[in-house]
Design an enzyme around this catalytic site. Structure first.
Site, short mmCIF file in Angstrom:
data_model
loop_
_atom_site.label_atom_id
_atom_site.label_comp_id
_atom_site.label_asym_id
_atom_site.label_seq_id
_atom_site.Cartn_x
_atom_site.Cartn_y
_atom_site.Cartn_z
N HIS A 74 0.76 -1.17 -0.03
CA HIS A 74 -0.03 0.07 -0.04
C HIS A 74 0.88 1.30 -0.18
O HIS A 74 1.78 1.33 0.70
CB HIS A 74 -0.91 -0.16 1.19
N TYR A 203 -9.10 5.16 8.23
CA TYR A 203 -8.87 5.46 9.65
C TYR A 203 -10.02 6.64 9.77
O TYR A 203 -9.84 7.81 9.45
CB TYR A 203 -7.56 6.17 10.10
N PRO A 295 -3.20 0.19 19.18
CA PRO A 295 -2.77 -0.53 17.97
C PRO A 295 -2.95 0.41 16.88
O PRO A 295 -2.75 0.05 15.87
CB PRO A 295 -4.10 -1.71 17.86
N LYS A 299 1.87 -0.44 15.22
CA LYS A 299 3.36 -0.67 15.45
C LYS A 299 3.90 -1.60 16.19
O LYS A 299 4.95 -2.20 16.36
CB LYS A 299 3.68 0.62 16.59
N TYR A 387 4.48 6.30 10.24
CA TYR A 387 3.59 5.03 9.86
C TYR A 387 4.44 4.02 8.99
O TYR A 387 4.18 2.76 9.32
CB TYR A 387 2.32 5.71 9.08
P1 FAD Z 1 3.44 -12.20 21.13
O1 FAD Z 1 3.34 -12.17 19.74
O2 FAD Z 1 2.35 -11.99 22.19
O3 FAD Z 1 4.13 -13.77 21.16
C1 FAD Z 1 4.56 -14.23 22.70
C2 FAD Z 1 4.41 -15.75 22.66
O4 FAD Z 1 4.95 -16.05 23.75
C3 FAD Z 1 2.84 -16.30 22.41
O5 FAD Z 1 2.80 -17.14 21.34
C4 FAD Z 1 2.67 -16.86 23.61
O6 FAD Z 1 1.84 -18.02 23.53
C5 FAD Z 1 4.03 -17.02 24.15
N1 FAD Z 1 4.00 -17.25 25.84
C6 FAD Z 1 3.45 -16.58 26.72
N2 FAD Z 1 3.68 -16.84 27.82
C7 FAD Z 1 4.53 -17.91 27.78
C8 FAD Z 1 5.35 -18.78 28.88
N3 FAD Z 1 5.36 -18.55 29.93
N4 FAD Z 1 6.06 -19.56 28.33
C9 FAD Z 1 6.28 -19.66 27.10
N5 FAD Z 1 5.66 -18.92 26.01
C10 FAD Z 1 4.62 -18.14 26.39
N6 FAD Z 1 -0.39 -4.81 16.71
C11 FAD Z 1 -0.83 -4.21 15.62
O7 FAD Z 1 0.40 -3.54 15.08
N7 FAD Z 1 -1.94 -4.25 15.02
C12 FAD Z 1 -2.82 -4.78 15.44
O8 FAD Z 1 -3.86 -5.00 15.05
C13 FAD Z 1 -2.68 -5.82 16.59
N8 FAD Z 1 -3.74 -6.50 17.32
C14 FAD Z 1 -3.50 -7.09 18.19
C15 FAD Z 1 -4.58 -7.73 18.97
C16 FAD Z 1 -4.48 -8.63 19.99
C17 FAD Z 1 -5.37 -9.53 20.75
C18 FAD Z 1 -3.04 -8.50 20.69
C19 FAD Z 1 -2.75 -9.09 21.85
C20 FAD Z 1 -1.88 -7.69 20.18
C21 FAD Z 1 -2.22 -7.00 18.78
N9 FAD Z 1 -1.33 -6.41 18.34
C22 FAD Z 1 -1.41 -5.69 17.23
C23 FAD Z 1 0.11 -6.14 18.75
C24 FAD Z 1 0.94 -7.33 18.01
O9 FAD Z 1 0.04 -8.43 17.64
C25 FAD Z 1 2.09 -7.59 19.08
O10 FAD Z 1 2.72 -6.37 19.22
C26 FAD Z 1 2.94 -8.66 18.67
O11 FAD Z 1 2.37 -9.86 18.79
C27 FAD Z 1 4.20 -8.73 19.48
O12 FAD Z 1 5.20 -9.95 19.36
P2 FAD Z 1 5.78 -10.68 20.61
O13 FAD Z 1 6.44 -11.59 19.82
O14 FAD Z 1 6.49 -9.65 21.24
O15 FAD Z 1 4.66 -11.12 21.43
C1 DHB Z 2 -4.59 -3.19 11.40
C2 DHB Z 2 -4.48 -3.16 12.56
C3 DHB Z 2 -3.97 -1.90 12.94
O1 DHB Z 2 -3.80 -1.91 14.36
C4 DHB Z 2 -3.82 -0.97 11.98
O2 DHB Z 2 -3.60 0.20 12.55
C5 DHB Z 2 -3.93 -1.14 10.90
C6 DHB Z 2 -4.57 -2.21 10.47
C7 DHB Z 2 -5.01 -4.64 10.54
O3 DHB Z 2 -5.31 -5.47 11.48
O4 DHB Z 2 -5.07 -4.84 9.43
#
Ligand code: FAD
Ligand code: DHB
Length: 394
Positions: A74, A203, A295, A299, A387
């Site tokens: 995009h 948005y 969200p 980021k 962004y």
């Molecule tokens: P995570 O993806 O949380 O991965 C951590 C992993 O560790 C998980 O698989 C978990 O099961 C595992 N874990 C936890 N505890 C333990 C343990 N004790 N032992 C072993 N493993 C463990 N960001 C955006 O930019 N846009 C979005 O739309 C967006 N939507 C989101 C929706 C939700 C519901 C959530 C929770 C987050 C969202 N985020 C979004 C944020 C983004 O998904 C996260 O920033 C990203 O997943 C971070 O990655 P991570 O690897 O740090 O953590």
């Molecule tokens: C999506 C999630 C976001 O938080 C955002 O700012 C834009 C797109 C998505 O899930 O596609």
């Protein structure tokens, strides 16, 4: 059972899995422990927007083949308010940069498949994960896997276990500083079987609250509505969701939302959170384990990628030359980007959502900020730069 990799990685999210790849490319051995099953990890619907730098890194690592085939590049986003859309031309404003729409769980599928194919070790369904001796030069992780008690001894532990993980608590409270903010709203997210309603993300700020139109594929659309964070998803019928989306996205030129069956819906709370330092002894936190952003700026995933890129570089320097200088400044290096993303996410959130107790003054401030952002090329360029993502070594 005993294991002895160089690095023990807790969590198979974007941070943990990408770190295991980056380390492997430097000849550093790791084991990833994940509390959930592979199927659960691969089915969790989360983020969708990949920054320019994230896309380049995945491609350079040889992990971007499916992303480049199936993802959508995009070059702009739309800010919609007062019934009118205003395009922010991201690519034009950032010297050719762009974003990629490719869902987080598809990234995870690609990272898991490639890692296992290369003989990497990812232990799913690990339980009772406990960290030991993180301040010593021989830290350990104890856990249960396939009904066996396992003791993993390593040189370093990477805490990549997300916001609800166990790693962060291994940093003593006395040395932690936590900065956080909760917001008086959440997001109701849906997946809808329908064709895209627009070529770029929308948005929307409206009297009724924020709405976001994103996409997943030509057949599947992702949308979000600002809602009460305490609300139950059962209170929202599909009809109510559609009505609310249509009302918040309505334009004076009668733009139409293309609708279809809603196949998934859930509510997520929003918060800002940062722990400092992100390291203690031989433990290094990365991604959501160390920081959370609301969200709105898309980021979260991208910050996790930036953290592990720094961590992998620091570990590579340690293993090649026994130099600890990059490890020592890991927190400092990450925090510049973390706080920039915290500010940008807070700013986008504050500009685009309705605050329950806001008065006329607050709303006029939001309108003025929106108006300035779409009318001033300098203001629009600042949004665009943040962004698409600042360079990793910014
Ligand atoms: P995570 O993806 O949380 O991965 C951590 C992993 O560790 C998980 O698989 C978990 O099961 C595992 N874990 C936890 N505890 C333990 C343990 N004790 N032992 C072993 N493993 C463990 N960001 C955006 O930019 N846009 C979005 O739309 C967006 N939507 C989101 C929706 C939700 C519901 C959530 C929770 C987050 C969202 N985020 C979004 C944020 C983004 O998904 C996260 O920033 C990203 O997943 C971070 O990655 P991570 O690897 O740090 O953590
Ligand atoms: C999506 C999630 C976001 O938080 C955002 O700012 C834009 C797109 C998505 O899930 O596609």
């Amino acid at each position: 059972m005993k294991m002895r990799p160089h690095v023990g990685i807790i969590g198979a999210g974007p941070a943990g899995l990408l770190l295991s790849h980056l380390l492997a490319s430097e000849g550093i051995d790791s084991v990833v422990l994940e509390s959930r099953s592979r199927a659960e990890v691969e089915a969790t619907i989360r983020a969708g927007v990949l920054e320019h730098g994230t896309v380049d890194l995945l491609r350079d690592m040889g992990l971007g083949e499916r992303m480049q085939r199936e993802g959508a590049v995009h070059h702009g986003i739309e800010l919609r308010f007062d019934g009118e859309g205003h395009r922010i031309p991201l690519t034009e404003l950032t010297n050719g940069r762009s974003i990629m729409i490719y869902p987080q769980h598809e990234v995870l599928k690609d990272l898991i498949a490639a890692r296992l194919e290369q003989g990497g070790r990812i232990l799913f369904n690990a339980s009772d994960v406990r960290l030991a001796d993180v301040a010593s030069s021989q830290p350990g992780i104890h856990f249960v896997h396939e009904e066996q008690q396992v003791e993993l001894q390593c040189d370093f532990i990477a805490g990549c276990d997300g916001f609800h993980g166990v790693s962060r608590a291994a940093i003593p409270a006395a040395v932690q500083t936590v900065s956080s903010r909760t917001y008086p709203f959440g997001w109701l997210g849906i997946l809808m079987q329908a064709p895209p309603s627009a070529e770029e993300l929308i948005y929307a700020y409206s009297e009724r609250g924020f709405a976001l139109v994103s996409t997943r594929s030509p057949e599947l659309q992702r949308m979000y509505l600002q809602c009460d964070p305490q609300d139950e998803i059962a209170n929202w019928s599909d009809e109510m969701i559609l009505e609310e989306l249509q009302a918040r996205l309505a334009t004076t030129d009668h733009w139409q939302l293309r609708v279809g069956p809603i196949i998934q819906k859930s509510i997520l709370a929003m918060r800002s959170f940062v722990i400092e330092p992100m390291q203690y002894g031989r433990l290094f936190l990365a991604g959501d384990a160390a920081h959370i952003v609301p969200p709105t700026g898309a980021k979260g995933l991208n910050l996790a990628v930036a953290d592990v890129r720094h961590l992998a570089r620091a570990l590579a320097l340690f293993y090649s030359n026994q130099q600890t200088e990059l490890l020592e400044v890991y927190t400092q290096t990450c925090l510049r980007r973390v706080w920039r993303a915290e500010h940008f996410s807070w700013w986008m959130t504050s500009m685009l959502h309705r605050f329950p107790d806001d008065d006329a003054f607050g709303q006029r401030m939001q309108r003025s900020q929106l108006d300035y952002t779409v009318r001033s090329p300098v203001a629009a360029a600042s949004l665009a730069e943040n962004y698409v993502g600042l360079p990793f070594d910014w």
